[in-house]
Design an enzyme around this catalytic site. Sequence first.
Site, PDB file in Angstrom:
ATOM      1  N   HIS A 124       0.882  -1.273   0.274  1.00 43.75           N
ATOM      2  CA  HIS A 124       0.187  -0.117  -0.203  1.00 43.75           C
ATOM      3  C   HIS A 124       0.963   1.219   0.407  1.00 43.75           C
ATOM      4  O   HIS A 124       0.143   2.164   0.025  1.00 43.75           O
ATOM      5  CB  HIS A 124      -1.101   0.032   1.398  1.00 43.75           C
ATOM      6  N   ASP A 154       0.531  -7.210   1.742  1.00 43.14           N
ATOM      7  CA  ASP A 154       0.701  -5.749   1.567  1.00 43.14           C
ATOM      8  C   ASP A 154       1.424  -6.175   1.363  1.00 43.14           C
ATOM      9  O   ASP A 154       2.939  -5.259   2.095  1.00 43.14           O
ATOM     10  CB  ASP A 154      -0.308  -5.855   3.216  1.00 43.14           C
ATOM     11  N   SER A 230       4.522   2.373   8.378  1.00 40.46           N
ATOM     12  CA  SER A 230       4.414   1.389   7.121  1.00 40.46           C
ATOM     13  C   SER A 230       5.593   0.333   6.036  1.00 40.46           C
ATOM     14  O   SER A 230       6.273   1.858   5.171  1.00 40.46           O
ATOM     15  CB  SER A 230       3.185   1.876   6.431  1.00 40.46           C
TER      16      SER A 230
END
Length: 484
Positions: A124, A154, A230
């Site tokens: 993402h 992911d 992230s």
Amino acid sequence: MHLSKRFILHRMSSAGSHALAGVALCLFAGSILSFSRVLVAAELPNFADLVEKNAPSIVEISTTRRVAARAPSPDSEIEELLRRLNPEDIPELEIEGLPEQRQRAAVGSGFIVSEDGYVITNNHVVVGADEIQVTLNDRRVFDAKVIGLDEPSDLAVLKLDATDLPHVAFGNSDALRVGEWVLAIGSPFGLEFSAAAGIVSAKGRSVPGRSSYNYMAFIQTDVAINQGNSGGPLFNLDGEVIGINSQILSSTGGSNGISFSIPSNVAINVINQLQETGRVERGLLGVRMREVDNALAEIFGMARPRGAFVDEAQPGSPAAEGGIQNEDIIVEFNGHEIEYYTDLPFYVGQYRPDTRAAVKLYRDGEILDRVVVLGSSPTNVVASTTPEVPRERANPLGFRVAELGEEARQISGLSGVRIAELNAGPGREAGLREGDVIVALNRREVNSTEQFAEIASSLPDSGFVPIRIVREGQATTMALEMAP
């Protein structure tokens, strides 16, 4: 006279002895306190060496993507507005239209896993990006090439045109224990190369995510993970990467002490496949399942609730071909114990199509053995790095929806759309989350994004509107308050 002197001397001597004893006691107590502090300090980890050794392998990832700009207002509308504001002075207007596209920037984290420049981050962070730049700890900047993307896990693999780079090694996430110390390094809110420590809170967590598929059993920690972390690594005390930071659970967007990381053992499998072929292949069992609760365990004569209850073995699926039937309870898959029903898709997804897998199931009070040959998951497609320009829809609810994946429909038996992006508006205020599946809006069934857009465009301007969603297998109805 002599007795008085001796008495006085005796009292003075006694007082001095007590004073010395008091001083000695204080020194002894102080020594114990100092020693205790030393022991406590010795038990707490010193992360300084770990950070110093591994920080050079951490990178900051900056992405730029072009998104569709909102349509400009016609010149006539602007002229009319100015006339109303300034009726006596109407200027000559030559207003050019706004650009058709605008740029949006984002920042994430990542880490180098080889000296020739392979970088790991979250899917993402980079999906849909037009440009990806990677900044090293020594402030060198490289353009990155996407080697492969995988939405269900992911994860993404990037490549830098560089050599002799510092890199980190993966550890064994299965050996990780709840309560162990862990360390994250990343760029929260763009603050480059920040370190944060905490402990492992739980393992095997299944949480609503950005993907329609449930192929992940996360490591939960209390490390302060925020936006920008992230894709960064989660280290154990040996300096090994045992997780990749992916999500947080928060009502504010900031850290609440609940964060989730992708286990390294899952990541290694995905990364190897992305490096080899640019895609990830997963097996498919072909069952629709649900949790075995206390009521089901009692009905079917189990000692305690465990396993995955088969609501339906889909006709023609690998499960049906292998002898799995409706109302079977799968308790083991290829040597992996199935304690919760969410364990099953996770373990199935770790094997490639055509794998022969042993299955233990509970039926009529007996444990039976079956062998299935896994099919091919609908996720086995090459992810596109081309940015998608979202179609604008008349949607006053503050969120964007996407189609529910074919496998998600097969596994869950649902028809609907999932919330792909949640912004400020009635949806967020009502408590909706990204990943929720919408099955009805304003008491009308929703089966596609087109149908959702049609219903959303005809909603009333004010008042409350019911919305029916499914979250983690549980259906509920919420009220959306429309702004007048």
